[in-house]
Design a protein around this motif. Structure first.
Motif, PDB file in Angstrom:
ATOM      1  N   GLY A 112      34.948  53.036  38.492  1.00 18.48           N
ATOM      2  CA  GLY A 112      36.110  52.424  39.121  1.00 18.48           C
ATOM      3  C   GLY A 112      36.713  51.315  38.287  1.00 18.48           C
ATOM      4  O   GLY A 112      37.930  51.226  38.122  1.00 18.48           O
ATOM      5  N   VAL A 113      35.873  50.469  37.753  1.00 17.68           N
ATOM      6  CA  VAL A 113      36.364  49.372  36.908  1.00 17.68           C
ATOM      7  C   VAL A 113      37.034  49.936  35.660  1.00 17.68           C
ATOM      8  O   VAL A 113      38.092  49.454  35.242  1.00 17.68           O
ATOM      9  CB  VAL A 113      35.221  48.397  36.555  1.00 17.68           C
ATOM     10  CG1 VAL A 113      35.654  47.392  35.493  1.00 17.68           C
ATOM     11  CG2 VAL A 113      34.742  47.668  37.815  1.00 17.68           C
ATOM     12  N   ASN A 114      36.465  50.970  35.066  1.00 12.56           N
ATOM     13  CA  ASN A 114      37.086  51.598  33.889  1.00 12.56           C
ATOM     14  C   ASN A 114      38.432  52.219  34.220  1.00 12.56           C
ATOM     15  O   ASN A 114      39.354  52.169  33.412  1.00 12.56           O
ATOM     16  CB  ASN A 114      36.145  52.636  33.283  1.00 12.56           C
ATOM     17  CG  ASN A 114      35.025  51.997  32.491  1.00 12.56           C
ATOM     18  OD1 ASN A 114      35.164  50.896  31.979  1.00 12.56           O
ATOM     19  ND2 ASN A 114      33.906  52.687  32.408  1.00 12.56           N
ATOM     20  N   LEU A 115      38.561  52.816  35.402  1.00 12.13           N
ATOM     21  CA  LEU A 115      39.835  53.399  35.822  1.00 12.13           C
ATOM     22  C   LEU A 115      40.934  52.338  35.884  1.00 12.13           C
ATOM     23  O   LEU A 115      42.090  52.618  35.593  1.00 12.13           O
ATOM     24  CB  LEU A 115      39.712  54.049  37.205  1.00 12.13           C
ATOM     25  CG  LEU A 115      38.972  55.364  37.308  1.00 12.13           C
ATOM     26  CD1 LEU A 115      38.833  55.769  38.772  1.00 12.13           C
ATOM     27  CD2 LEU A 115      39.684  56.450  36.531  1.00 12.13           C
ATOM     28  N   LEU A 116      40.550  51.136  36.255  1.00 15.01           N
ATOM     29  CA  LEU A 116      41.526  50.062  36.441  1.00 15.01           C
ATOM     30  C   LEU A 116      41.899  49.350  35.146  1.00 15.01           C
ATOM     31  O   LEU A 116      42.760  48.484  35.151  1.00 15.01           O
ATOM     32  CB  LEU A 116      40.999  49.043  37.448  1.00 15.01           C
ATOM     33  CG  LEU A 116      40.752  49.603  38.851  1.00 15.01           C
ATOM     34  CD1 LEU A 116      40.206  48.523  39.760  1.00 15.01           C
ATOM     35  CD2 LEU A 116      42.010  50.199  39.425  1.00 15.01           C
ATOM     36  N   ILE A 135      39.963  42.441  47.587  1.00 11.12           N
ATOM     37  CA  ILE A 135      39.181  43.633  47.907  1.00 11.12           C
ATOM     38  C   ILE A 135      39.320  43.937  49.400  1.00 11.12           C
ATOM     39  O   ILE A 135      38.977  43.110  50.249  1.00 11.12           O
ATOM     40  CB  ILE A 135      37.697  43.448  47.536  1.00 11.12           C
ATOM     41  CG1 ILE A 135      37.534  42.951  46.088  1.00 11.12           C
ATOM     42  CG2 ILE A 135      36.939  44.741  47.776  1.00 11.12           C
ATOM     43  CD1 ILE A 135      37.986  43.922  45.014  1.00 11.12           C
ATOM     44  N   LEU A 136      39.828  45.118  49.678  1.00 11.90           N
ATOM     45  CA  LEU A 136      39.966  45.616  51.036  1.00 11.90           C
ATOM     46  C   LEU A 136      38.881  46.659  51.263  1.00 11.90           C
ATOM     47  O   LEU A 136      38.217  47.083  50.322  1.00 11.90           O
ATOM     48  CB  LEU A 136      41.347  46.261  51.229  1.00 11.90           C
ATOM     49  CG  LEU A 136      42.556  45.463  50.750  1.00 11.90           C
ATOM     50  CD1 LEU A 136      43.820  46.293  50.870  1.00 11.90           C
ATOM     51  CD2 LEU A 136      42.680  44.167  51.521  1.00 11.90           C
ATOM     52  N   ASN A 170      32.595  39.528  56.639  1.00 12.37           N
ATOM     53  CA  ASN A 170      31.521  38.615  56.222  1.00 12.37           C
ATOM     54  C   ASN A 170      30.929  39.003  54.872  1.00 12.37           C
ATOM     55  O   ASN A 170      30.353  38.166  54.182  1.00 12.37           O
ATOM     56  CB  ASN A 170      30.421  38.544  57.282  1.00 12.37           C
ATOM     57  CG  ASN A 170      30.851  37.757  58.500  1.00 12.37           C
ATOM     58  OD1 ASN A 170      31.792  36.982  58.460  1.00 12.37           O
ATOM     59  ND2 ASN A 170      30.172  37.979  59.618  1.00 12.37           N
ATOM     60  N   SER A 171      31.077  40.275  54.476  1.00 14.98           N
ATOM     61  CA  SER A 171      30.563  40.696  53.167  1.00 14.98           C
ATOM     62  C   SER A 171      31.550  40.374  52.044  1.00 14.98           C
ATOM     63  O   SER A 171      31.268  40.640  50.883  1.00 14.98           O
ATOM     64  CB  SER A 171      30.237  42.196  53.172  1.00 14.98           C
ATOM     65  OG  SER A 171      31.410  42.964  53.120  1.00 14.98           O
ATOM     66  N   GLY A 172      32.701  39.807  52.397  1.00 13.19           N
ATOM     67  CA  GLY A 172      33.648  39.370  51.369  1.00 13.19           C
ATOM     68  C   GLY A 172      34.949  40.143  51.307  1.00 13.19           C
ATOM     69  O   GLY A 172      35.822  39.808  50.507  1.00 13.19           O
ATOM     70  N   GLU A 204      30.951  41.478  43.032  1.00 13.73           N
ATOM     71  CA  GLU A 204      30.986  41.994  41.659  1.00 13.73           C
ATOM     72  C   GLU A 204      32.361  42.579  41.330  1.00 13.73           C
ATOM     73  O   GLU A 204      32.936  42.289  40.274  1.00 13.73           O
ATOM     74  CB  GLU A 204      29.906  43.057  41.473  1.00 13.73           C
ATOM     75  CG  GLU A 204      29.880  43.666  40.083  1.00 13.73           C
ATOM     76  CD  GLU A 204      28.816  44.744  39.917  1.00 13.73           C
ATOM     77  OE1 GLU A 204      28.739  45.299  38.807  1.00 13.73           O
ATOM     78  OE2 GLU A 204      28.064  45.042  40.866  1.00 13.73           O
ATOM     79  N   LEU A 205      32.891  43.392  42.230  1.00  8.12           N
ATOM     80  CA  LEU A 205      34.202  44.012  41.978  1.00  8.12           C
ATOM     81  C   LEU A 205      35.326  42.973  41.978  1.00  8.12           C
ATOM     82  O   LEU A 205      36.260  43.073  41.184  1.00  8.12           O
ATOM     83  CB  LEU A 205      34.476  45.126  42.977  1.00  8.12           C
ATOM     84  CG  LEU A 205      33.723  46.408  42.660  1.00  8.12           C
ATOM     85  CD1 LEU A 205      33.736  47.368  43.837  1.00  8.12           C
ATOM     86  CD2 LEU A 205      34.314  47.078  41.423  1.00  8.12           C
ATOM     87  N   ALA A 206      35.247  41.997  42.842  1.00  8.83           N
ATOM     88  CA  ALA A 206      36.253  40.931  42.844  1.00  8.83           C
ATOM     89  C   ALA A 206      36.222  40.176  41.520  1.00  8.83           C
ATOM     90  O   ALA A 206      37.269  39.887  40.933  1.00  8.83           O
ATOM     91  CB  ALA A 206      36.024  39.982  44.017  1.00  8.83           C
ATOM     92  N   ALA A 207      35.017  39.887  41.027  1.00  6.59           N
ATOM     93  CA  ALA A 207      34.888  39.164  39.760  1.00  6.59           C
ATOM     94  C   ALA A 207      35.366  40.008  38.580  1.00  6.59           C
ATOM     95  O   ALA A 207      36.031  39.505  37.671  1.00  6.59           O
ATOM     96  CB  ALA A 207      33.436  38.730  39.548  1.00  6.59           C
TER      97      ALA A 207
END
Length: 189
Positions: free
Chosen positions: A122-126, A157-158, A174-176, A148-151
């Motif tokens: 996912g990060v590579n796609l972006l 992040i939805l 609560n998980s962010g 991790e994904l937000a960072a």
């Protein structure tokens, strides 16, 4: 646009209604205070009517490109949607997200998380484009993954999927997660 601003454009709480049919869409228009509605159904024949109805209620229709029938999944199709007045899209396909951004639309990139390899993919796609937000499925993702994904992406992040109760939504927030999309009417209040 700042993460906080994007989330405020999408919802005025934590839930973005995500109807899967016309009856639920009408219900969301009438009973949800959210400024946006995620369209998880439809085709090119009904989309103009849905957009008119959403605008009449001062709501933004988030068109899920991967679920919309009748529009080519190419530059011509994206330009057509932009000219039709679609202001925001959801997609799992980076090339469509990139085209939508170039056409002036808000873009939510939807990412299915099944394992840690999906995070890397996912990060590579972006890397090729920057959407306005990232939507993770399912929304019951652990807090460390959200962080991790937000960072890694710098995006709000939805979450979406598997939201059955108000408690599910509370745990997701609560998980962010900044907000969640939900298909159940009783969660749209």
């Amino acid at each position: 646009m700042a993460a906080c601003s994007i989330v405020k454009l999408l919802c005025n709480g934590y839930v973005i209604p995500a109807p899967r049919n016309y009856e639920d869409f009408k219900y969301a228009l009438e009973h949800s205070s959210s400024p946006s509605i995620s369209l998880l159904f439809g085709d090119i024949n009904i989309l103009p009517e849905l957009l008119v109805q959403a605008r009449a209620k001062k709501k933004r229709a988030l068109v899920h490109l991967d679920l919309l029938g009748g529009v080519g999944k190419d530059k011509a199709g994206i330009v057509f949607l932009a000219r039709m007045g679609v202001a925001a899209v959801i997609t799992t396909k980076p090339q469509l997200g990139k085209l939508a951004r170039e056409s002036g639309m808000l873009v939510i990139h939807r990412l299915f998380l099944m394992d840690s390899e999906a995070i890397k993919t996912g990060v590579n796609l972006l890397k090729g484009y920057k959407p306005d937000a990232l939507e993770l499925l399912p929304a019951s993702v652990p807090a460390n993954v959200v962080a991790e994904l937000a960072a890694l992406t710098g995006l709000p992040i939805l979450g979406g999927g598997l939201m059955h109760t108000a408690e599910d939504i509370k745990q997701a927030i609560n998980s962010g997660l900044s907000a969640v999309s939900a298909s159940k009417r009783e969660l749209w209040g």
